[in-house]
Scaffold this active site. Structure first.
Site, PDB file in Angstrom:
ATOM      1  N   TYR A 296      -3.613   3.900   0.487  1.00  0.00           N
ATOM      2  CA  TYR A 296      -2.167   4.123   0.434  1.00  0.00           C
ATOM      3  C   TYR A 296      -1.545   3.925  -0.940  1.00  0.00           C
ATOM      4  CZ  TYR A 296      -1.193   5.527   5.181  1.00  0.00           C
ATOM      5  OH  TYR A 296      -1.101   6.259   6.322  1.00  0.00           O
ATOM      6  N   CYS A 299      -2.711   7.894  -2.333  1.00  0.00           N
ATOM      7  CA  CYS A 299      -1.948   9.072  -1.881  1.00  0.00           C
ATOM      8  C   CYS A 299      -0.444   8.858  -1.989  1.00  0.00           C
ATOM      9  CB  CYS A 299      -2.357   9.472  -0.464  1.00  0.00           C
ATOM     10  SG  CYS A 299      -1.752   8.398   0.848  1.00  0.00           S
TER      11      CYS A 299
HETATM   12 FE1  SF4 Z   1      -3.788   8.798   5.172  1.00  0.00          FE
HETATM   13 FE2  SF4 Z   1      -2.717  11.171   4.620  1.00  0.00          FE
HETATM   14 FE3  SF4 Z   1      -2.715   9.281   2.760  1.00  0.00          FE
HETATM   15 FE4  SF4 Z   1      -4.968  10.470   3.391  1.00  0.00          FE
HETATM   16  S1  SF4 Z   1      -3.196  11.443   2.471  1.00  0.00           S
HETATM   17  S2  SF4 Z   1      -4.657   8.244   3.186  1.00  0.00           S
HETATM   18  S3  SF4 Z   1      -4.719  10.785   5.569  1.00  0.00           S
HETATM   19  S4  SF4 Z   1      -1.627   9.219   4.704  1.00  0.00           S
HETATM   20 FE    FE Z   2      -1.852   8.229   7.168  1.00  0.00          FE
END
Ligand code: SF4
Ligand code: FE
Length: 481
Positions: A296, A299
């Site tokens: 987290y 992303c």
């Molecule tokens: Fe989770 Fe989506 Fe972030 Fe990947 S991009 S870690 S699936 S929230």
């Molecule tokens: Fe997620």
């Protein structure tokens, strides 16, 4: 490795049962509600084939020595863990959304490590079975959904105590060919456009919950599996013409989540990776959750980079970019985003090998990152709203902007600085509306587990007795511990 086109093409071969808005959807590829999510996931394939991203988005399989997409790789070092975070930040920056493929990646790594340890204790052959499955996934560059969260019914009761036994996925039959499972999984990120799913327990289990301690992998279009796609904020705008009102029209908001039902689904033995070993359910949950919480600060930092960029742009378009309080708010946004990134890099750098050889993150730090995400993303979005102004909540539609009669009024009266078009100003405002509201915020709160789940892990890992001893030693308190 598959490229973007091959990934999309491969989805056409699936007979995935998807329901949305009360109807069965036969073609998800061309459907406006699914297209953005498919585009976003497709970028994990597209970038892996580009030389400039090869380092981050590909890896060498430790099983076959072949070049593979990193999203199917088992982490072999702390360097691999750090590259994971960097890859996720990059994809967050490119999509401004969730690209979904990390959940399955984390399921692969968690299952890899736990099956190894289970086999060591029980002499089972789950890990061997899993290696075969992993090879299949790597060879075919598959997208996997990681299916953990059960509906849970009455939260004060164990799975086996529920009034309805199906509120957690469980085994209803075992025979010489395999097992039959029933239940459901909620909030299934990216599952509609995945090839396979790895199903895992969602909490630690006791002996009475034995039938709920089950891990398996199946194609998402297996007979008896039904996916009901969830709504997102302003999703009906996807049926409208034009792109402006959709905000992040190319990639959508979050992952595209579904409620997935298992109606007595058969799973052959070679795809079963835990079957009744209840004492390993908790370890699997912990491994998966920590791997996913590591993500987290990758992303979401990438997504925050886009939100910060929108704040910078709208400040310029409004003519307030030089105001000291605006600059200070932008500094604060950067500080918050980079704090998240620091945590993800740190939990990766402090990773360590599990008995299987695969590397695991520092769980205390990974849970701390995710806990920060539940707060800092709200603050980043709050500051963005503050800078953008109330107009994000009162903008007329794209149809009005394009209307011959009234469009010119919108052009004239919603203009900011002279050298930026009204349309561009509206585009950025719509992007902000889309990225900072409703579904996106809730995802930051509850994705990878609710805040309380992290606090439980933080308490468990905190080693408070050792901290107490540090204080007692310095205070000159002598006692036997
Ligand atoms: Fe989770 Fe989506 Fe972030 Fe990947 S991009 S870690 S699936 S929230
Ligand atoms: Fe997620």
């Amino acid at each position: 490795m598959k490229n973007r086109e091959q990934y999309i093409e491969s989805l056409k071969n699936l007979k995935t049962q998807v329901y949305y808005f009360g109807k069965r959807i036969d073609n998800i590829i061309e459907h406006p509600s699914f297209k953005p999510h498919i585009n976003s996931a497709a970028l994990t394939y597209e970038l892996a084939n580009m030389p400039e991203y090869e380092e981050l988005l590909t890896a060498t399989s430790h099983l076959t020595g072949k070049k593979i997409n990193r999203f199917t790789h088992i982490h072999q070092s702390t360097e691999d863990l750090v590259k994971k975070v960097k890859a996720l930040r990059l994809l967050g920056q490119k999509t401004g959304a969730c690209f979904q493929r990390c959940v399955g990646w984390d399921a692969l790594n968690a299952t890899y490590t736990v099956t190894y340890e289970m086999d060591q204790k029980y002499g089972t052959d789950y890990h061997k079975r899993f290696l075969e499955y992993l090879k299949f996934v790597q060879e075919n560059d598959l997208m996997i959904a990681g299916s953990m969260t059960d509906p849970k019914g009455d939260r004060s009761l164990r799975p086996s105590q529920q009034a309805d036994p199906d509120l957690y996925v469980h085994i209803v039959e075992k025979n010489d060919k395999g097992i039959v499972v029933r239940g459901a999984k909620a909030h299934q990120t990216g599952i509609i456009n995945s090839h396979e799913m790895i199903v895992m327990p969602t909490i630690a289990m006791g002996e009475e919950d034995k039938d709920y301690a089950v891990v398996f992998a199946i194609p998402v279009d297996t007979e008896g599996v039904i996916h009901i796609f969830g709504r997102q904020t302003n999703d009906s705008r996807r049926f409208e013409e034009g792109e402006i009102d959709k905000g992040n029209y190319k990639y959508g908001i979050v992952g595209g989540e579904a409620l997935t039902i298992f109606n007595d689904v058969f799973v052959p033995w070679e795809r079963v990776f835990m079957c009744g070993e209840f004492d390993y359910a908790g370890l699997l949950v912990e491994r998966f959750a920590s791997y996913h919480r590591q993500n987290y600060g990758g992303c979401k930092t990438g997504v925050s980079d886009v939100i910060i960029g929108s704040a910078v742009a709208i400040a310029e378009y409004n003519g307030v970019a030089k105001a000291s309080h605006v600059r200070d708010k932008i500094v604060e946004m950067v500080h918050l985003a980079e704090t998240l990134y620091c945590g993800s890099i740190a939990c990766s750098a402090e990773g360590f090998p599990t008995p299987s050889g695969a590397y695991f993150v520092n769980p205390l730090l990974a849970n701390t990152v995710k806990q920060n995400v539940t707060r800092y993303i709200y603050e980043i979005c709050r500051l963005c709203h503050d800078i953008a102004g109330g107009i994000i909540a009162t903008l007329p539609s794209e149809a009005d902007l394009k209307n011959e009669e009234i469009g010119p009024y919108i052009e004239k009266y919603l203009k900011g600085v002279a050298d930026v078009s009204t349309e561009d100003r509206i585009r950025i405002l719509r992007l902000i509306e889309n990225m900072t509201g409703g579904t996106a915020l809730v995802e930051s709160m509850h994705g990878a587990g609710s805040p309380q789940a992290q606090r439980i892990m933080i308490l468990r890992q905190a080693n408070l007795n050792q901290k107490k001893k540090l204080a007692e030693d310095l205070a000159g308190i002598k006692k036997e511990h």
